[in-house]
Write an enzyme that holds these catalytic residues in place. Structure first.
Site, PDB file in Angstrom:
ATOM      1  N   CYS A   1       0.871  -1.187   0.000  1.00  0.00           N
ATOM      2  CA  CYS A   1       0.000   0.000   0.000  1.00  0.00           C
ATOM      3  C   CYS A   1       0.902   1.230   0.000  1.00  0.00           C
ATOM      4  CB  CYS A   1      -0.989  -0.022   1.166  1.00  0.00           C
ATOM      5  SG  CYS A   1      -0.249   0.026   2.804  1.00  0.00           S
TER       6      CYS A   1
ATOM      7  N   ASN B   1       2.183   1.505   4.430  1.00  0.00           N
ATOM      8  CA  ASN B   1       2.490   0.231   5.094  1.00  0.00           C
ATOM      9  C   ASN B   1       2.178   0.253   6.595  1.00  0.00           C
ATOM     10  OD1 ASN B   1       5.381  -1.966   5.594  1.00  0.00           O
ATOM     11  ND2 ASN B   1       3.307  -2.542   5.092  1.00  0.00           N
TER      12      ASN B   1
ATOM     13  N   CYS C   1      -1.547   0.792   7.406  1.00  0.00           N
ATOM     14  CA  CYS C   1      -2.997   0.522   7.487  1.00  0.00           C
ATOM     15  C   CYS C   1      -3.391  -0.719   6.691  1.00  0.00           C
ATOM     16  CB  CYS C   1      -3.808   1.732   7.025  1.00  0.00           C
ATOM     17  SG  CYS C   1      -3.534   3.220   8.016  1.00  0.00           S
ATOM     18  N   ARG C   2      -3.477  -0.595   5.378  1.00  0.00           N
ATOM     19  CA  ARG C   2      -4.055  -1.682   4.575  1.00  0.00           C
ATOM     20  C   ARG C   2      -3.133  -2.888   4.416  1.00  0.00           C
ATOM     21  NH1 ARG C   2      -5.286   2.213  -0.294  1.00  0.00           N
ATOM     22  NH2 ARG C   2      -3.361   3.072   0.610  1.00  0.00           N
ATOM     23  N   SER C   3      -1.894  -2.676   3.965  1.00  0.00           N
ATOM     24  CA  SER C   3      -1.074  -3.857   3.633  1.00  0.00           C
ATOM     25  C   SER C   3      -0.627  -4.681   4.845  1.00  0.00           C
ATOM     26  CB  SER C   3       0.108  -3.497   2.722  1.00  0.00           C
ATOM     27  OG  SER C   3       1.013  -2.631   3.340  1.00  0.00           O
TER      28      SER C   3
ATOM     29  N   ASP D   1      -8.369   3.852   1.136  1.00  0.00           N
ATOM     30  CA  ASP D   1      -7.377   4.278   2.136  1.00  0.00           C
ATOM     31  C   ASP D   1      -8.131   4.789   3.371  1.00  0.00           C
ATOM     32  OD1 ASP D   1      -5.461   5.498   3.639  1.00  0.00           O
ATOM     33  OD2 ASP D   1      -4.579   6.632   1.966  1.00  0.00           O
TER      34      ASP D   1
HETATM   35  P1  4NP Z   1      -1.866   2.801   4.056  1.00  0.00           P
HETATM   36  O1  4NP Z   1      -2.530   4.152   4.619  1.00  0.00           O
HETATM   37  O2  4NP Z   1      -1.295   3.161   2.701  1.00  0.00           O
HETATM   38  O3  4NP Z   1      -3.036   1.868   3.956  1.00  0.00           O
HETATM   39  O4  4NP Z   1      -0.839   2.396   5.069  1.00  0.00           O
HETATM   40  C1  4NP Z   1      -1.855   5.360   4.725  1.00  0.00           C
HETATM   41  C2  4NP Z   1      -0.989   5.558   5.784  1.00  0.00           C
HETATM   42  C3  4NP Z   1      -0.356   6.779   5.919  1.00  0.00           C
HETATM   43  C4  4NP Z   1      -0.581   7.778   4.995  1.00  0.00           C
HETATM   44  C5  4NP Z   1      -1.443   7.572   3.936  1.00  0.00           C
HETATM   45  C6  4NP Z   1      -2.080   6.353   3.801  1.00  0.00           C
HETATM   46  N1  4NP Z   1       0.046   9.037   5.165  1.00  0.00           N
HETATM   47  O5  4NP Z   1      -0.247   9.951   4.372  1.00  0.00           O
HETATM   48  O6  4NP Z   1       0.878   9.204   6.095  1.00  0.00           O
END
Ligand code: 4NP
Length: 160
Positions: free
Chosen positions: A8, A11, A13-15, A124
């Site tokens: 993702c 790294n 939240c989703r992955s 997201d």
């Molecule tokens: P992820 O979510 O891609 O599912 O881990 C996010 C985590 C952090 C951010 C964006 C999306 N950020 O902008 O810090």
């Protein structure tokens, strides 16, 4: 051994949740000896961090403990993994931008394997609330189950 990397953006939240859910399903089916599972992010903002506390809460409520520390996706991952599974079109294009000419990893959007909303993004949840993380969990749970079915049917010799 089938090596699967979930990717993702951050790294956190989703992955890492996809990694934990996929590992739990693989263990439930007693296929853990056949898989290496990891996750990574295309951005480096959160390197070294545990998953977001909302991600961990949603996982822990379902008996999944997440210990992954965020790391950045690198070109070496194309050689180290058989499957690179991205969460949305943006992750997918970030991965493809780094893809070497001799790449042999199979690169997919996770929801190509979903039975509902096929091909859509795993949304997201970072700027959302806990209910967004719950929704992401349900999407990941369903999609990971179908991903495992796909790998079992096409890439895993289960006639031991
Ligand atoms: P992820 O979510 O891609 O599912 O881990 C996010 C985590 C952090 C951010 C964006 C999306 N950020 O902008 O810090």
């Amino acid at each position: 051994m089938i090596k699967v990397l979930f990717v993702c953006l951050g790294n956190i939240c989703r992955s890492p949740l996809a990694e934990g859910i996929f590992r739990a399903i693989v263990e439930e089916e007693e296929l853990d000896h056949s898989f290496f599972i990891d996750s990574a992010g295309t951005a480096s903002y959160h390197i070294g961090s545990l998953p977001d506390e909302r991600t961990r809460k949603v996982a822990e409520d379902r008996g999944i403990k997440l210990t992954h520390k965020a790391r950045a996706f690198t070109t070496n991952d194309f050689y180290a993994f058989d499957f690179i599974i991205t969460m949305d079109e943006s992750n997918l294009s970030n991965v493809i931008r780094l893809m070497p000419e001799d790449n042999r990893a199979r690169i997919h959007l996770l929801r190509e394997f979903d039975s509902v909303g096929k091909g859509q993004a795993v949304p997201d949840p970072y700027y959302g609330d806990i209910s967004d993380f719950e929704k992401v969990h349900d999407i990941l749970d369903r999609s990971c189950m179908h991903l495992l079915d796909f790998i079992k049917a096409n890439h895993l010799n289960t006639n031991r």
